[in-house]
Design an enzyme around this catalytic site. Structure first.
Site, PDB file in Angstrom:
ATOM      1  N   ASP A  40       0.565  -1.385 -13.616  1.00 19.36           N
ATOM      2  CA  ASP A  40      -0.346  -0.465 -14.324  1.00 19.36           C
ATOM      3  C   ASP A  40      -0.096   0.952 -13.806  1.00 19.36           C
ATOM      4  OD1 ASP A  40      -1.624  -2.441 -15.878  1.00 19.36           O
ATOM      5  OD2 ASP A  40      -3.603  -1.533 -15.566  1.00 19.36           O
ATOM      6  N   ASP A  98       0.847  -1.210   0.000  1.00 14.71           N
ATOM      7  CA  ASP A  98       0.000   0.000   0.000  1.00 14.71           C
ATOM      8  C   ASP A  98       0.877   1.254   0.000  1.00 14.71           C
ATOM      9  OD1 ASP A  98       0.720  -0.880   2.545  1.00 14.71           O
ATOM     10  OD2 ASP A  98      -1.207  -0.445   3.491  1.00 14.71           O
TER      11      ASP A  98
HETATM   12 MN    MN Z   1      -2.270  -6.297 -15.712  1.00 14.33          MN
END
Ligand code: MN
Ligand code: NAD
Ligand code: IPM
Length: 349
Positions: free
Chosen positions: A248, A220
């Site tokens: 991503d 996190d």
């Molecule tokens: Mn992916």
């Protein structure tokens, strides 16, 4: 002359559009180097599945095993239930060929590409080494009392000593070659069994690499630091699921999904190269897809096949095209997918 047999798996959506650019660029590279590529296309994906009911046959897998590398576009199609093609083709290939390392570089080329303010190319230059065969992706679990109000769905996170050790060792070796730092990204404060194993293996394997600086971050906090202080990362090793998510984010901070590369590596066997992005059904067939990720995946393939200098030629051309604004719309340019590929061929030297 070095000759390579490359299996093409264009797949779905924008997959075929970007793979076609990769093939063009590799063919151009062959003209200006001593490399030669033979391509064979495997029409796996939604159309094949919808017309035959087959995802990937054992015979096809056997055929693929004879290639020097696999080059994939993307799979996934709105006509098919989510997961069917992704599991049945992409994950099946990663697992069957034991491509246990997933290399995902995150590198900013020009300041204007990142959405982060006051962030320069020196700040964003990291490599995520993602475990690629285990974790939450292993497919262990099941349903109890399915379709009842008492339904139970279990998805187990599989971590074997063997699987964790080999990816961590690979990451240390990489960091040692770069004389860099290795950050372990996990969630050991909650996953008290799974990531306790990662912690212990990370420390134990680290004894073999005294020159590599060690570092640890919870996943996190990783997402927060990737935005706030990306410069603190060098090589990062992480589990399959976290590696998927943070790359991503990594793609976006370097300029978008159109740029991010993924190498599924089996250091002892066949490897597969692909963009991080998916089949992008929202833009498929419109000539809008950015081919950069697919081209950089081709460059990574050439490098892993042992030709760093030739890989650099592709990287250089891609970088020059981006710098010159000879790009697709997503990067602020005006070229179509195919025009962007042609431009890169024209400046490859
Ligand atoms: Mn992916
Ligand atoms: P996606 O990566 O396909 O698209 C996310 C967003 O990024 C979309 O807005 C898309 O238009 C944009 N985008 C992606 N690649 C781009 C490119 N090259 N140029 C310009 N814009 C680009 O992710 P998604 O929408 O979550 O998934 C679509 C399908 O792809 C799903 O079926 C998913 O399972 C599949 N998928 C496959 C792979 C793979 O085969 N490696 C990877 C991720 C997702
Ligand atoms: C990726 C993709 C895949 C993954 C999906 C399509 C199975 O998101 O390559 O990042 O989760 O690994």
């Amino acid at each position: 002359m070095s000759e390579y047999n490359i299996a093409l798996i264009p797949g779905d959506g924008i997959g075929p559009e970007v793979v076609a650019q990769g093939v063009k660029v590799l063919e151009k590279l062959a003209q200006i180097s001593t490399l030669n590529f033979n391509f064979q296309e495997f029409p796996l994906g939604a159309d094949h599945y919808l017309s035959t009911g087959e995802l990937i046959s054992p015979e096809t897998k056997q055929d693929l095993a004879d290639f020097d590398a696999l080059y994939l576009g993307a799979v996934g199609d709105p006509r098919v239930k989510p997961g069917v093609l992704e599991h049945g083709i992409l994950l099946d290939l990663r697992f069957s060929f034991d491509m246990y390392i997933n290399l995902r570089p995150v590198k900013l080329l020009m300041e204007k590409f990142t959405p982060l303010k006051d962030t320069s190319p020196e700040d964003i230059d990291m490599l995520v080494v993602r475990e690629n065969t285990e974790g939450l992706y292993a497919g262990s679990g099941g349903f109890l009392k399915k379709d009842t109000p008492q339904e139970v769905a279990v998805q187990e996170m599989i971590n074997t000593y063997h699987g964790v050790e080999r990816v961590i060792r690979y990451a240390y070796e990489y960091a040692a070659r770069k004389e860099g730092k290795l950050t372990l990204c996990d969630k050991c404060n909650v996953l008290e069994y799974a990531h306790d194993l990662w912690q212990r293996v990370y420390k134990k394997v680290g004894e073999d690499f005294p020159a590599v600086e060690q570092d640890h971050i919870l996943v996190d906090a990783m997402t927060m630091k990737m935005v706030r202080n990306p410069e603190i990362f060098d090589v990062v090793v992480t589990c399959n699921m976290f590696g998927d998510i943070i790359t991503d984010l990594g793609a976006e901070i370097q300029g978008g999904m159109g740029l991010a590369v993924s190498g599924n590596i089996n250091p002892e066997g066949v490897s597969m190269f692909e963009p991080v992005h998916g089949s992008a059904p929202d833009i498929a067939g419109e000539g809008k897809a950015n081919p950069t990720a697919a081209l950089l995946a081709a460059a990574m393939m050439v490098e892993v096949l042992g030709h760093r200098k030739e890989a650099e030629k592709i990287e250089k051309a891609v970088n020059n095209a981006l710098t010159a604004g000879k790009t697709t719309e997503d990067m602020g340019g005006r070229l179509s997918t195919s025009e962007a590929g042609d431009y890169i061929c024209s400046i490859l030297e």
